[in-house]
Design a protein around this motif. Structure first.
Motif, mmCIF file in Angstrom:
data_model
loop_
_atom_site.group_PDB
_atom_site.id
_atom_site.type_symbol
_atom_site.label_atom_id
_atom_site.label_comp_id
_atom_site.label_asym_id
_atom_site.label_seq_id
_atom_site.Cartn_x
_atom_site.Cartn_y
_atom_site.Cartn_z
ATOM 1 N N GLU A 49 0.814 -1.219 0.000
ATOM 2 C CA GLU A 49 0.000 0.000 0.000
ATOM 3 C C GLU A 49 0.846 1.267 0.000
ATOM 4 O O GLU A 49 0.559 2.241 0.681
ATOM 5 N N GLY A 50 1.910 1.231 -0.800
ATOM 6 C CA GLY A 50 2.781 2.387 -0.936
ATOM 7 C C GLY A 50 2.447 3.163 -2.197
ATOM 8 O O GLY A 50 1.693 2.692 -3.054
ATOM 9 N N VAL A 51 3.019 4.363 -2.310
ATOM 10 C CA VAL A 51 2.829 5.165 -3.525
ATOM 11 C C VAL A 51 4.091 5.177 -4.380
ATOM 12 O O VAL A 51 4.087 5.707 -5.484
ATOM 13 N N GLY A 52 5.160 4.588 -3.869
ATOM 14 C CA GLY A 52 6.399 4.531 -4.625
ATOM 15 C C GLY A 52 7.320 3.463 -4.071
ATOM 16 O O GLY A 52 7.216 3.086 -2.896
ATOM 17 N N LEU A 53 8.200 2.974 -4.938
ATOM 18 C CA LEU A 53 9.185 1.979 -4.527
ATOM 19 C C LEU A 53 10.391 2.111 -5.443
ATOM 20 O O LEU A 53 10.244 2.188 -6.667
ATOM 21 N N ALA A 54 11.565 2.140 -4.843
ATOM 22 C CA ALA A 54 12.816 2.180 -5.598
ATOM 23 C C ALA A 54 13.510 0.829 -5.461
ATOM 24 O O ALA A 54 13.399 0.169 -4.426
ATOM 25 N N VAL A 107 15.993 2.149 -10.819
ATOM 26 C CA VAL A 107 14.635 1.806 -11.242
ATOM 27 C C VAL A 107 13.671 2.246 -10.148
ATOM 28 O O VAL A 107 13.887 1.957 -8.971
ATOM 29 N N VAL A 108 12.595 2.931 -10.562
ATOM 30 C CA VAL A 108 11.591 3.445 -9.636
ATOM 31 C C VAL A 108 10.203 3.161 -10.209
ATOM 32 O O VAL A 108 10.001 3.274 -11.414
ATOM 33 N N VAL A 109 9.281 2.794 -9.326
ATOM 34 C CA VAL A 109 7.869 2.726 -9.717
ATOM 35 C C VAL A 109 7.082 3.608 -8.755
ATOM 36 O O VAL A 109 7.405 3.706 -7.573
ATOM 37 N N ILE A 110 6.054 4.259 -9.298
ATOM 38 C CA ILE A 110 5.229 5.184 -8.522
ATOM 39 C C ILE A 110 3.782 5.023 -8.961
ATOM 40 O O ILE A 110 3.505 4.846 -10.146
ATOM 41 N N ASP A 111 2.876 5.104 -7.993
ATOM 42 C CA ASP A 111 1.447 5.179 -8.313
ATOM 43 C C ASP A 111 0.768 5.977 -7.213
ATOM 44 O O ASP A 111 0.583 5.496 -6.098
ATOM 45 N N VAL A 112 0.421 7.213 -7.532
ATOM 46 C CA VAL A 112 -0.245 8.091 -6.562
ATOM 47 C C VAL A 112 -1.759 8.063 -6.753
ATOM 48 O O VAL A 112 -2.469 8.939 -6.286
ATOM 49 N N GLY A 113 -2.235 7.027 -7.455
ATOM 50 C CA GLY A 113 -3.666 6.884 -7.664
ATOM 51 C C GLY A 113 -4.105 7.194 -9.084
ATOM 52 O O GLY A 113 -5.287 7.140 -9.409
ATOM 53 N N GLU A 114 -3.144 7.530 -9.943
ATOM 54 C CA GLU A 114 -3.461 7.871 -11.335
ATOM 55 C C GLU A 114 -2.896 6.841 -12.301
ATOM 56 O O GLU A 114 -2.767 7.102 -13.492
ATOM 57 N N GLY A 115 -2.524 5.676 -11.778
ATOM 58 C CA GLY A 115 -1.919 4.633 -12.609
ATOM 59 C C GLY A 115 -0.420 4.590 -12.420
ATOM 60 O O GLY A 115 0.195 5.580 -12.022
ATOM 61 N N PRO A 116 0.167 3.432 -12.686
ATOM 62 C CA PRO A 116 1.599 3.256 -12.427
ATOM 63 C C PRO A 116 2.497 4.039 -13.386
ATOM 64 O O PRO A 116 2.188 4.197 -14.564
ATOM 65 N N ILE A 117 3.597 4.520 -12.821
ATOM 66 C CA ILE A 117 4.635 5.219 -13.578
ATOM 67 C C ILE A 117 5.921 4.445 -13.351
ATOM 68 O O ILE A 117 6.268 4.130 -12.215
ATOM 69 N N GLU A 118 6.606 4.131 -14.445
ATOM 70 C CA GLU A 118 7.871 3.407 -14.382
ATOM 71 C C GLU A 118 8.979 4.350 -14.834
ATOM 72 O O GLU A 118 8.893 4.943 -15.905
ATOM 73 N N GLU A 154 6.173 15.497 -15.847
ATOM 74 C CA GLU A 154 6.096 16.518 -14.803
ATOM 75 C C GLU A 154 5.151 16.065 -13.715
ATOM 76 O O GLU A 154 4.198 15.323 -13.971
ATOM 77 N N GLY A 155 5.424 16.508 -12.519
ATOM 78 C CA GLY A 155 4.548 16.198 -11.400
ATOM 79 C C GLY A 155 4.461 17.379 -10.452
ATOM 80 O O GLY A 155 5.417 18.139 -10.310
ATOM 81 N N GLU A 156 3.292 17.520 -9.837
ATOM 82 C CA GLU A 156 3.082 18.551 -8.822
ATOM 83 C C GLU A 156 2.618 17.889 -7.542
ATOM 84 O O GLU A 156 2.047 16.796 -7.557
ATOM 85 N N ASP A 157 2.842 18.587 -6.432
ATOM 86 C CA ASP A 157 2.359 18.164 -5.121
ATOM 87 C C ASP A 157 2.791 16.732 -4.790
ATOM 88 O O ASP A 157 3.983 16.459 -4.773
ATOM 89 N N LEU A 158 1.839 15.806 -4.587
ATOM 90 C CA LEU A 158 2.186 14.452 -4.158
ATOM 91 C C LEU A 158 3.060 13.726 -5.185
ATOM 92 O O LEU A 158 4.020 13.037 -4.821
ATOM 93 N N LEU A 159 2.770 13.899 -6.467
ATOM 94 C CA LEU A 159 3.580 13.226 -7.478
ATOM 95 C C LEU A 159 5.010 13.774 -7.487
ATOM 96 O O LEU A 159 5.976 13.013 -7.572
ATOM 97 N N ALA A 160 5.162 15.078 -7.368
ATOM 98 C CA ALA A 160 6.494 15.683 -7.297
ATOM 99 C C ALA A 160 7.235 15.149 -6.074
ATOM 100 O O ALA A 160 8.422 14.810 -6.148
ATOM 101 N N ARG A 161 6.553 15.055 -4.957
ATOM 102 C CA ARG A 161 7.131 14.530 -3.716
ATOM 103 C C ARG A 161 7.583 13.082 -3.906
ATOM 104 O O ARG A 161 8.674 12.690 -3.491
ATOM 105 N N ALA A 162 6.740 12.283 -4.550
ATOM 106 C CA ALA A 162 7.080 10.874 -4.786
ATOM 107 C C ALA A 162 8.298 10.761 -5.701
ATOM 108 O O ALA A 162 9.200 9.945 -5.448
ATOM 109 N N PHE A 163 8.342 11.575 -6.760
ATOM 110 C CA PHE A 163 9.508 11.557 -7.646
ATOM 111 C C PHE A 163 10.782 11.830 -6.842
ATOM 112 O O PHE A 163 11.765 11.093 -6.935
#
Length: 154
Positions: free
Chosen positions: A43-48, A58-69, A119-128
């Motif tokens: 139940e995380g929003v990111g994993l390195a 390698v990083v994966v992120i999903d802040v609720g808008e679908g996975p980003i690789e 590009e990411g703002e707010d939570l996505l920028a934080r996750a990046f």
């Protein structure tokens, strides 16, 4: 796909710098799939990758808008600053306020080696920022300005 063990604070691999990915093959694709499954299960929003003991960028992120690789990601622009609560799957039960850019632009490669920018703002920028820090052996607790009680994030 398989769940991987998330390394916890104190594991020396979390403090090491990850190596650039040079080979974009089935093994990399399997790693990415395993990371996405592990992140979702936890139940995380990111994993390195270092968080599962793999010293690759390698990083994966999903802040609720679908996975980003993101393969070999680097922040190429940042703007503003906002301090908000942050946590980490590798440091369970710890929450702290961390200043991060409000907006970032990242240049990375996809699982086939193609370059792209996102590009990411707010939570996505934080996750990046949080996940890219992991690739350099930096943990969010290194940047905390104030530790919080875990139930005070709301």
């Amino acid at each position: 796909m398989a769940l991987r063990k998330i390394r916890k604070y104190g594991d020396e691999v979390l403090r090491k710098k990850s190596k650039k990915v040079e080979v974009f093959d089935k093994r990399l694709h399997t790693l990415i799939e395993d990371m996405l499954e592990t992140m979702a299960e936890a139940e995380g929003v990111g994993l390195a990758a270092p968080q599962i003991g793999i010293l690759k960028r390698v990083v994966v992120i999903d802040v609720g808008e679908g996975p980003i690789e993101l393969i070999n990601p680097e922040i190429i622009e940042s703007e503003g600053e906002i301090t908000q609560p942050e946590a980490c799957l590798s440091i369970p039960g710890v929450l702290g306020e961390v200043p991060r850019p409000k907006r970032v632009k990242v240049r990375a490669q996809d699982r086939w080696g193609n370059f792209f920018e996102i590009e990411g703002e707010d939570l996505l920028a934080r996750a990046f920022c949080h996940e890219i820090d992991h690739l350099d052996g930096i943990l969010f607790v290194d940047k905390v300005t104030k530790f919080l009680e875990p139930d005070s994030e709301g």
